[in-house]
Design a protein around this motif. Structure first.
Motif, PDB file in Angstrom:
ATOM      1  N   ARG A  31       0.700  -1.392   0.049  1.00 23.32           N
ATOM      2  CA  ARG A  31      -0.090   0.125   0.049  1.00 23.32           C
ATOM      3  C   ARG A  31       0.947   1.305  -0.026  1.00 23.32           C
ATOM      4  NH1 ARG A  31      -5.285  -0.059   1.336  1.00 23.32           N
ATOM      5  NH2 ARG A  31      -5.127   1.862   2.834  1.00 23.32           N
ATOM      6  N   ILE A  32       0.793   2.105  -0.871  1.00 29.74           N
ATOM      7  CA  ILE A  32       1.501   3.216  -1.116  1.00 29.74           C
ATOM      8  C   ILE A  32       0.571   4.364  -0.765  1.00 29.74           C
ATOM      9  CG2 ILE A  32       2.510   4.620  -2.820  1.00 29.74           C
ATOM     10  CD1 ILE A  32       4.015   2.048  -2.375  1.00 29.74           C
ATOM     11  N   SER A  33       0.917   5.397  -0.066  1.00 24.84           N
ATOM     12  CA  SER A  33       0.213   6.485   0.590  1.00 24.84           C
ATOM     13  C   SER A  33       1.016   7.809   0.078  1.00 24.84           C
ATOM     14  CB  SER A  33       0.058   6.429   1.954  1.00 24.84           C
ATOM     15  OG  SER A  33      -0.740   7.729   2.279  1.00 24.84           O
ATOM     16  N   ARG A  34       0.321   8.655  -0.774  1.00 19.76           N
ATOM     17  CA  ARG A  34       0.966   9.796  -1.155  1.00 19.76           C
ATOM     18  C   ARG A  34       0.735  11.157  -0.433  1.00 19.76           C
ATOM     19  NH1 ARG A  34       2.997   9.333  -6.596  1.00 19.76           N
ATOM     20  NH2 ARG A  34       2.462   7.253  -7.411  1.00 19.76           N
ATOM     21  N   GLN A  36      -2.430  12.280   3.316  1.00 16.67           N
ATOM     22  CA  GLN A  36      -3.983  12.198   3.560  1.00 16.67           C
ATOM     23  C   GLN A  36      -4.818  12.666   2.634  1.00 16.67           C
ATOM     24  OE1 GLN A  36      -4.009  14.342   7.419  1.00 16.67           O
ATOM     25  NE2 GLN A  36      -2.947  12.573   8.324  1.00 16.67           N
ATOM     26  N   ALA A  40      -4.838   5.657  -0.764  1.00 14.83           N
ATOM     27  CA  ALA A  40      -3.842   4.720  -0.954  1.00 14.83           C
ATOM     28  C   ALA A  40      -3.739   4.071  -2.171  1.00 14.83           C
ATOM     29  CB  ALA A  40      -3.965   3.941   0.300  1.00 14.83           C
ATOM     30  N   GLU A  41      -2.758   3.751  -2.685  1.00  9.44           N
ATOM     31  CA  GLU A  41      -2.976   3.119  -3.870  1.00  9.44           C
ATOM     32  C   GLU A  41      -2.312   1.395  -3.589  1.00  9.44           C
ATOM     33  OE1 GLU A  41       0.097   3.347  -7.997  1.00  9.44           O
ATOM     34  OE2 GLU A  41      -0.422   4.836  -6.720  1.00  9.44           O
ATOM     35  N   GLU A  42      -2.744   0.592  -4.055  1.00 14.06           N
ATOM     36  CA  GLU A  42      -2.217  -0.792  -3.785  1.00 14.06           C
ATOM     37  C   GLU A  42      -1.444  -1.243  -5.191  1.00 14.06           C
ATOM     38  OE1 GLU A  42      -5.166  -3.527  -2.420  1.00 14.06           O
ATOM     39  OE2 GLU A  42      -4.973  -2.671  -0.501  1.00 14.06           O
ATOM     40  N   ASP A 100       2.378   3.004   3.173  1.00 13.95           N
ATOM     41  CA  ASP A 100       1.030   3.259   4.070  1.00 13.95           C
ATOM     42  C   ASP A 100       1.307   2.852   5.456  1.00 13.95           C
ATOM     43  OD1 ASP A 100      -1.688   4.445   3.993  1.00 13.95           O
ATOM     44  OD2 ASP A 100      -1.933   2.135   4.753  1.00 13.95           O
ATOM     45  N   ASP A 101       0.903   3.760   6.366  1.00 11.05           N
ATOM     46  CA  ASP A 101       1.346   3.588   7.639  1.00 11.05           C
ATOM     47  C   ASP A 101       0.736   1.832   8.155  1.00 11.05           C
ATOM     48  OD1 ASP A 101       2.711   5.708   8.490  1.00 11.05           O
ATOM     49  OD2 ASP A 101       1.017   6.871   9.218  1.00 11.05           O
TER      50      ASP A 101
END
Length: 120
Positions: A31-34, A36, A40-42, A100-101
Motif C-alpha cells: 500500500r502506497i500513500s501519497r 492524507q 492509498a494505492e495498492e 502506508d502506515d
C-alpha cells in the motif's frame, strides 16, 4: 496466418503467460500513500511495481530505487521470486516515505513505536 500445427503452441504460450502472471502476483499488496489528501494505492504485482518505478522522477532515483528496479527486473525474467521483489519494492516505499502506515506495522509481537522510529 497460423498453421494448424502452431495453434497448440499459441495456446501453450497463453497458458504459460497466465502462469507467469500468477507467479508474479504479490501474496499481499504493497500500500502506497501519497498523503492524507490522496487515497492509498495498492501495488499487487511485480509488473505494477515496475510501472510505479518507471514513473518515479529521474532526479530522485538513488541506490534503493535501483535495487527495487533490479529485483523487479529479475522477477520478471524468472531469476527471482515475486516475494523477493516485493520486499525490495516495500523497502523502496519505506525509504521514500510512501509506504502506508498500515503496511509498516509489525506482524508479530513487535512494537509500534520502533516502527515509527524507523520511518523518521
Amino acid at each position: 496466418m497460423v498453421s494448424r500445427s502452431s495453434k497448440g503452441s499459441i495456446r501453450h504460450i497463453a497458458i504459460d503467460r497466465e502462469e507467469t502472471m500468477d507467479r508474479l502476483q504479490f501474496f499481499t499488496p504493497v500500500r502506497i500513500s501519497r498523503g492524507q489528501e490522496s487515497p492509498a494505492e495498492e501495488v499487487d504485482s511485480v509488473a505494477e511495481a515496475m510501472e510505479f518505478l518507471r514513473r518515479w522522477p529521474v532526479g530522485r532515483r538513488g541506490p534503493v530505487y535501483q535495487c527495487a528496479v533490479n529485483c523487479c527486473s529479475a522477477a520478471l525474467a524468472g531469476r527471482m521470486s515475486a516475494e523477493e521483489a516485493r520486499k525490495a519494492f516495500t523497502g523502496f516505499a519505506r525509504i521514500t516515505r510512501l509506504l502506508d502506515d498500515d503496511m509498516a506495522l509489525p506482524i508479530r509481537g513487535g512494537n509500534v513505536d520502533s516502527v515509527h522510529a524507523l520511518r523518521r
